[in-house]
Scaffold this active site. Structure first.
Site, short mmCIF file in Angstrom:
data_model
loop_
_atom_site.label_atom_id
_atom_site.label_comp_id
_atom_site.label_asym_id
_atom_site.label_seq_id
_atom_site.Cartn_x
_atom_site.Cartn_y
_atom_site.Cartn_z
CG ASP A 264 -16.96 63.06 10.10
OD1 ASP A 264 -16.13 63.28 11.00
OD2 ASP A 264 -17.17 61.94 9.62
CG HIS A 293 -16.53 60.23 12.67
ND1 HIS A 293 -16.10 60.11 11.36
CD2 HIS A 293 -15.89 59.23 13.35
CE1 HIS A 293 -15.25 59.11 11.26
NE2 HIS A 293 -15.10 58.56 12.45
#
Length: 315
Positions: A264, A293
């Site tokens: 992420d 993400h």
């Protein structure tokens, strides 16, 4: 000229059409109805929501990330609808189809707006799932509104911002203020370009070598973002980056699943999920090597199955 002359007598003889009695008069404001799929909050803000599925089924409430809308949950909503659940999602104030109000772009208002939707629909035994900023919204909602009202069964934080993204004395591993000042600069100077650059790059990991870039996903992110208010997006940066939600996480007692991609680039896992699960009384952590993400979109098949397993489990 001849054609115009021929038309004049016909126009003079034409009778006005009868007025539709249900149409609003000029200068008037039509009354809001339940067909609008909006709820008016205590401070007068209109919040748009979707409510699909059997009204007697267990509800799953979805909370979207910045700067998107409830449309970001379409894949999950259709999936859980097909599995017999009632699915609900709203557009955060200033986002999507909700009112573009000037104020209230903070976690307290985000949570109370969500509670207004839940109260309006009288949802009980609900599972609340939040992504990114929506994860912060879920944490604040469950801590302040969900458990005292007895309406929450479980919670899920996906790539979520708690406990806090900003580097502080309490959380020295956070991101420096300059990162968020850069976001503010992008929104203020050229929001349209920024809302192309973010999904085309780090949000979905499309900037990684060998990544399969999905242009439709990028365009859909841009579409959702540009539908919202620049003021809400600008103020929302402070909300998602500077809100310390340590107390919220400690207050949550319902089973809570924390999901996070190990790659992420927007909300780094070390200062978010790995810390959050330690603060939760009844938390479970699941991480995904190499995922981004935006894994809920580009890895929906994997994430949806894990969400369903948690919801149906005895945890």
């Amino acid at each position: 000229m001849a054609a115009a002359g021929l038309g004049l007598p016909l126009l003079a003889q034409a009778q006005p059409l009868p007025r539709n009695p249900s149409a609003p008069r000029r200068g008037s404001t039509p009354e809001r109805t339940t067909m609008d799929h909006t709820v008016i909050t205590k401070d007068g803000t209109a919040i748009f929501y979707k409510d699909w599925g059997p009204k007697n089924a267990q509800p799953i409430v979805f909370h979207h990330g910045w700067p998107l809308s409830s449309d970001d949950w379409d894949t999950q909503m259709l999936y859980f609808l097909q599995h017999g659940f009632r699915v609900v999602a709203h557009d955060r104030r200033g986002h999507g189809r909700s009112a573009q109000v000037a104020d209230g772009h903070d976690m307290d208002h985000y949570a109370s707006d969500a509670f207004a939707v839940v109260e309006h629909l009288d949802l009980k035994n609900a599972v609340h799932i939040g992504h990114s900023t929506g994860g912060g919204e879920v944490a604040r909602y469950v801590a302040r509104h969900g458990q005292p009202a007895g309406r929450v069964a479980k919670a899920v934080l996906v790539a979520a911002v708690p406990p806090i993204m900003l580097k502080t004395a309490a959380y020295p591993g956070g991101l420096p203020m300059e990162v968020f000042d850069g976001f503010r600069k992008g929104v203020a100077e050229n929001r349209a370009q920024m809302f192309l650059d973010v999904p085309a790059g780090p949000f979905y990991g499309f900037n990684r070598p060998g990544a399969k870039v999905l242009p439709g996903v990028i365009q859909n992110w841009w579409r959702q973002g540009m539908a919202g208010s620049a003021k809400a997006h600008y103020d929302g940066i402070k909300a998602f980056s500077e809100t310390d939600q340590t107390a919220d996480l400690k207050a949550i007692t319902v089973p809570t699943l924390v999901l996070h991609g190990e790659d992420d680039q927007i909300v780094p896992i070390d200062n978010s999920a790995l810390l959050s699960v330690k603060l939760l009384k009844n938390g479970t952590l699941k991480t995904y090597p190499g995922l981004s993400h935006g894994m809920l979109t580009v890895n929906a098949e994997l994430l949806n199955a894990d969400l369903l397993a948690f919801i149906r489990s005895d945890a």
